[in-house]
Write a protein that holds these residues in place. Structure first.
Motif, short mmCIF file in Angstrom:
data_model
loop_
_atom_site.label_atom_id
_atom_site.label_comp_id
_atom_site.label_asym_id
_atom_site.label_seq_id
_atom_site.Cartn_x
_atom_site.Cartn_y
_atom_site.Cartn_z
N ARG A 1 0.92 -1.30 0.04
CA ARG A 1 -0.02 -0.03 0.05
C ARG A 1 1.01 1.37 0.07
NH1 ARG A 1 -4.01 -2.27 -2.00
NH2 ARG A 1 -5.04 -4.00 -0.98
N LYS A 2 2.01 1.06 0.43
CA LYS A 2 2.89 2.37 0.76
C LYS A 2 3.43 2.74 -0.60
CE LYS A 2 4.05 2.08 5.70
NZ LYS A 2 5.27 1.89 6.51
N LYS A 3 4.04 1.76 -1.23
CA LYS A 3 4.32 1.92 -2.77
C LYS A 3 3.30 2.34 -3.58
CE LYS A 3 7.21 -0.38 -6.10
NZ LYS A 3 7.65 -1.76 -6.58
N GLU A 4 2.00 1.71 -3.35
CA GLU A 4 1.14 1.98 -4.32
C GLU A 4 0.79 3.60 -4.03
OE1 GLU A 4 -3.72 1.29 -4.90
OE2 GLU A 4 -2.57 0.40 -3.07
N ILE A 5 0.74 4.08 -2.85
CA ILE A 5 0.35 5.65 -2.68
C ILE A 5 1.35 6.52 -3.33
CG2 ILE A 5 0.26 7.25 -0.77
CD1 ILE A 5 -1.36 5.22 0.91
N VAL A 6 2.71 6.13 -3.11
CA VAL A 6 4.02 6.99 -3.82
C VAL A 6 3.88 6.94 -5.05
CG1 VAL A 6 6.36 6.99 -3.99
CG2 VAL A 6 5.39 6.33 -1.77
N ILE A 7 3.47 5.98 -5.81
CA ILE A 7 3.43 5.90 -7.31
C ILE A 7 2.12 6.70 -7.69
CG2 ILE A 7 2.72 4.55 -9.38
CD1 ILE A 7 4.20 2.10 -7.74
N LEU A 8 0.95 6.78 -7.07
CA LEU A 8 -0.21 7.33 -7.45
C LEU A 8 -0.17 8.92 -6.97
CD1 LEU A 8 -2.94 4.80 -6.56
CD2 LEU A 8 -2.13 5.38 -8.75
N GLU A 9 0.55 9.18 -6.08
CA GLU A 9 0.66 10.42 -5.78
C GLU A 9 1.57 11.34 -6.73
OE1 GLU A 9 0.39 10.96 -0.73
OE2 GLU A 9 2.19 10.41 -1.63
N LYS A 10 2.58 10.57 -7.21
CA LYS A 10 3.42 11.20 -8.39
C LYS A 10 2.54 11.42 -9.78
CE LYS A 10 7.98 9.56 -6.89
NZ LYS A 10 9.05 8.70 -6.85
N GLY A 11 1.63 10.24 -9.85
CA GLY A 11 0.91 10.32 -11.01
C GLY A 11 -0.21 11.17 -11.00
N PHE A 12 -0.63 11.42 -10.19
CA PHE A 12 -1.89 12.36 -9.95
C PHE A 12 -1.41 13.93 -9.78
CE2 PHE A 12 -5.48 14.29 -7.55
CZ PHE A 12 -6.46 14.21 -8.73
N GLN A 13 -0.06 14.04 -9.22
CA GLN A 13 0.48 15.38 -9.30
C GLN A 13 1.05 15.49 -10.63
OE1 GLN A 13 4.22 15.51 -7.06
NE2 GLN A 13 4.21 17.75 -7.08
N LYS A 14 1.50 14.70 -11.60
CA LYS A 14 1.64 14.92 -12.84
C LYS A 14 0.42 15.08 -13.89
CE LYS A 14 4.76 12.99 -16.73
NZ LYS A 14 5.65 14.32 -16.78
N TYR A 15 -0.69 14.33 -13.51
CA TYR A 15 -1.79 14.27 -14.17
C TYR A 15 -3.00 14.63 -13.34
CZ TYR A 15 1.06 12.04 -17.64
OH TYR A 15 2.03 11.40 -18.68
N PRO A 16 -3.08 15.79 -12.82
CA PRO A 16 -4.05 16.28 -11.66
C PRO A 16 -5.67 16.11 -12.13
CG PRO A 16 -3.13 18.07 -12.64
CD PRO A 16 -2.40 17.11 -13.22
N HIS A 17 -5.80 15.94 -13.31
CA HIS A 17 -7.21 15.91 -13.89
C HIS A 17 -7.67 14.33 -14.09
CE1 HIS A 17 -7.90 20.21 -14.02
NE2 HIS A 17 -6.68 20.29 -14.76
N SER A 18 -6.72 13.28 -13.85
CA SER A 18 -6.97 12.08 -14.15
C SER A 18 -7.89 11.57 -13.14
CB SER A 18 -5.80 11.41 -14.29
OG SER A 18 -5.97 10.04 -14.31
N LEU A 19 -9.22 11.12 -13.60
CA LEU A 19 -10.05 10.79 -12.55
C LEU A 19 -9.72 9.22 -12.04
CD1 LEU A 19 -13.44 11.88 -14.31
CD2 LEU A 19 -12.13 12.77 -12.18
#
Length: 452
Positions: free
Chosen positions: A112-130
């Motif tokens: 879960r920790k790795k999942e959150i790190v990856i998704l936080e980076k991704g959502f920061q790069k693509y802030p409109h990605s639902l």
């Protein structure tokens, strides 16, 4: 005619397999399209054919020098559950789909920790990605970070997240806050809008299982097993319910499905071994019934059989009263007796054959080339009282072994040493893995379970 019909159906399924593969070939690599392809693969009836074709396609794509084709290959490997191959191809990819796949893989691997790190980076790069946003919100809630999960959910609502995704996240929020009924109500609303919403099926399966309605839990877990890549936890939980019900062969198939894709899964491996042992126990019970039946047969008195006067008299003089006594004698021993001839011998052999018995059988079974080993372990009386009083939680037993022992009111080492293997194996879901853990721990202490 049946073969023709079957081949026709198989050919139709083969043609259907081409549809999502064709979509994969022509995909623009957006996540909405990928999720649609994922659902189509899940609905395929010829799963083995699908996997083989998809594997061949993915391997071909991975040989390309094109970054787009490599991403397609990573997607194909992900659908197959070949996560290491997928991650290798995604290593340097910073696309929205790459973050999505890497986040999904971390979730499947329960990191879960790795999942959150990856998704936080991704959502920061693509802030409109639902897609990345709803995955991240769910990951926050799974980690019980209600504040972050709630804040992100409100952001996603403004980005016009779909109604079913909002309902699911709100339902999950209710569930983790203890309002299970409200959570289930929301999950059912999701399924009314999207019957293939696997996460809602999974949450409902867990809640129905906790409420004791295993039939409903099985239904929802079975829906989850249609998912591609396979829903590891759903397969394992379904297998555990089957194990609880004594349906060991079905449970084994569930654990084997996980191990086929993810052989390193320790939970699936442990439960598989437990089920194999339990299944053998069932076969042992059948063997016991056959043994009991045999004992009954061997107790049958000779006088109940229609034998010639000569044969009956000879057996009586030899003190042979039952079939059990008779099979202790060999042909040579009977023929050596006075007035006992070939006709009497054949008469007795015919009688025994009706019960699948033979002369000399008792002696053959009694002979054993293996001497009984002498025990070198301490008896319970030789163990110091302070050690007997030691809690089982202070000893290196597995968690599952401790749970099983507590069901038998075993709380100390002294309680445990008063039990036999049969006592422990009588506990529901107490399998060979747990028994081996206990025996090994005791052996290292110079101790053993009570001998029957």
């Amino acid at each position: 005619m049946e073969n023709i019909a079957y081949n026709s159906l198989r050919e139709k399924n083969m043609q259907n397999t081409a549809l999502p593969l064709e979509q994969l070939e022509n995909t623009k690599l957006n996540i909405t399209e990928v999720e649609d392809i994922q659902r189509q693969f899940a609905q395929m009836s010829e799963k083995k054919v699908v996997r083989q074709k998809l594997l061949e396609w993915s391997e071909n794509q991975s040989q390309s020098t094109s970054s787009k084709n490599k991403l397609k290959a990573a997607l194909g490997f992900w659908l197959l559950g070949k996560f290491e191959e997928s991650l290798t191809l995604l290593e340097k990819d910073q696309s929205e789909l790459a973050y999505y796949l890497k986040g999904k893989i971390a979730a499947y691997q329960e990191d879960r920790k790795k999942e959150i790190v990856i998704l936080e980076k991704g959502f920061q790069k693509y802030p409109h990605s639902l897609h990345l946003g709803k995955m991240l919100a769910k990951a926050y809630l799974e980690q019980r970070d209600i504040e972050k999960g709630t804040q992100l959910l409100e952001t996603l609502k403004k980005l016009e997240l779909s109604e079913e995704d909002i309902l699911f996240l709100e339902g999950y929020l209710y569930e983790i806050q203890g309002d299970y009924e409200k959570g289930m109500e929301y999950y059912h609303q999701v399924l009314e809008k999207d019957p293939s919403h696997f996460d809602s099926h999974f949450r409902l399966a867990i809640q129905e299982s906790l409420r004791g309605d295993e039939d409903k839990a099985i239904y929802h877990y079975k829906e989850c097993t249609k998912k591609i890549p396979i829903y590891f936890t759903a397969w394992i939980n379904l297998g555990l319910i089957y194990e609880d019900r004594g349906r060991y062969e079905e449970a084994i198939r569930c654990f084997e499905e996980v191990l086929r894709i993810y052989p390193q899964n320790l939970k699936a491996r442990m439960y598989w071994e437990d089920c194999q042992f339990s299944l053998n126990m069932v076969y042992d019970e059948d063997r016991k019934k056959r043994t009991d039946r045999r004992k009954q047969i061997l107790r049958i008195p000779i006088k109940e059989f229609e034998l010639s006067v000569r044969a009956r008299n000879c057996l009586n003089k030899m003190h042979i009263r039952t079939l059990g006594d008779l099979i202790e004698k060999t042909e040579e021993e009977l023929l050596a007796y006075k007035n006992f001839g070939e006709n009497s011998l054949q008469e007795i052999k015919d009688m025994l054959s009706k019960y699948n018995l033979s002369l000399g059988e008792g002696k053959r079974q009694a002979a054993s080339p293996y001497p009984r080993p002498q025990s070198s372990v301490k008896t319970r009386n030789q163990v110091p009282e302070e050690l007997l009083a030691k809690s089982i939680h202070e000893l290196p037993f597995s968690k599952r072994a401790i749970t099983g022992m507590e069901k038998l009111s075993i709380y100390t080492l002294g309680d445990l040493l008063s039990k036999s293997e049969a006592d422990l194996m009588g506990v529901r879901n107490f399998g060979k893995v747990s028994l081996d853990n206990i025996k090994k721990t005791l052996m290292e202490m110079g101790l053993s379970l009570r001998k029957v």
